[in-house]
Design a protein around this motif. Structure first.
Motif, PDB file in Angstrom:
ATOM      1  N   TRP A   7       1.716   2.319  -5.777  1.00 42.14           N
ATOM      2  CA  TRP A   7       1.051   1.237  -5.050  1.00 42.14           C
ATOM      3  C   TRP A   7      -0.186   0.865  -5.854  1.00 42.14           C
ATOM      4  O   TRP A   7      -0.740   1.660  -6.587  1.00 42.14           O
ATOM      5  N   GLU A  28      -0.307   5.028   0.450  1.00 37.74           N
ATOM      6  CA  GLU A  28      -1.510   5.208  -0.368  1.00 37.74           C
ATOM      7  C   GLU A  28      -1.534   6.562  -1.086  1.00 37.74           C
ATOM      8  O   GLU A  28      -2.584   7.194  -1.215  1.00 37.74           O
ATOM      9  N   ARG A  36       0.807  -1.212   0.000  1.00 37.27           N
ATOM     10  CA  ARG A  36       0.000   0.000   0.000  1.00 37.27           C
ATOM     11  C   ARG A  36       0.847   1.272   0.000  1.00 37.27           C
ATOM     12  O   ARG A  36       0.329   2.374   0.126  1.00 37.27           O
ATOM     13  N   TYR A  37       2.140   1.083  -0.159  1.00 33.16           N
ATOM     14  CA  TYR A  37       3.041   2.217  -0.240  1.00 33.16           C
ATOM     15  C   TYR A  37       3.532   2.387  -1.672  1.00 33.16           C
ATOM     16  O   TYR A  37       3.946   1.419  -2.311  1.00 33.16           O
TER      17      TYR A  37
END
Length: 123
Positions: A53, A101, A31-32
């Motif tokens: 991401w 995110e 999620r990065y």
């Protein structure tokens, strides 16, 4: 909290290759968005490449496009920078960054930074 540890830097002759790695601690690595920056002696920090991401789309600075490739292995919590056809002007400390995110276009957007790994390209 995420810790980023870079490795793979070193001394290489012009025209050679290096592969940098950035290992991330913590959860939710996928999620990065991840990026590589570099800072040459006496110069400002410069964006090199990023990988989003979700879609894992990539983006490069004009100075490295066609020579460098950024990739990620979410199972290993690691992002890579394959550097080919290296030039003396690529000499710098290469620094990994992470943004949760967000797909960031500037360094102010990133949440976490590594310490960097030095790359020296001799002519």
């Amino acid at each position: 909290q995420v810790q980023l540890v870079e490795s793979g830097g070193g001394l290489v002759q012009a025209g050679g290759s290096l592969r940098l790695s950035c290992a991330a601690s913590g959860r939710s690595f996928s999620r990065y968005s991840m990026a590589w920056f570099r800072r040459a002696s006496g110069k400002e920090r410069e964006f090199v490449a990023r990988i989003s991401w979700g879609s894992s789309s990539t983006y490069y600075s004009d100075s490295v496009k066609g020579r460098f490739t950024i990739s990620r292995d979410n199972a290993k919590n690691t992002v890579y920078l394959q550097m080919n056809s290296l030039k003396p002007e690529d000499t710098a400390v290469y620094i990994c960054a992470a943004a949760f995110e967000k797909n960031c276009g500037n360094y102010g957007c990133y949440d976490y930074w590594g310490q960097g790994t030095p790359v020296t390209v001799s002519s």
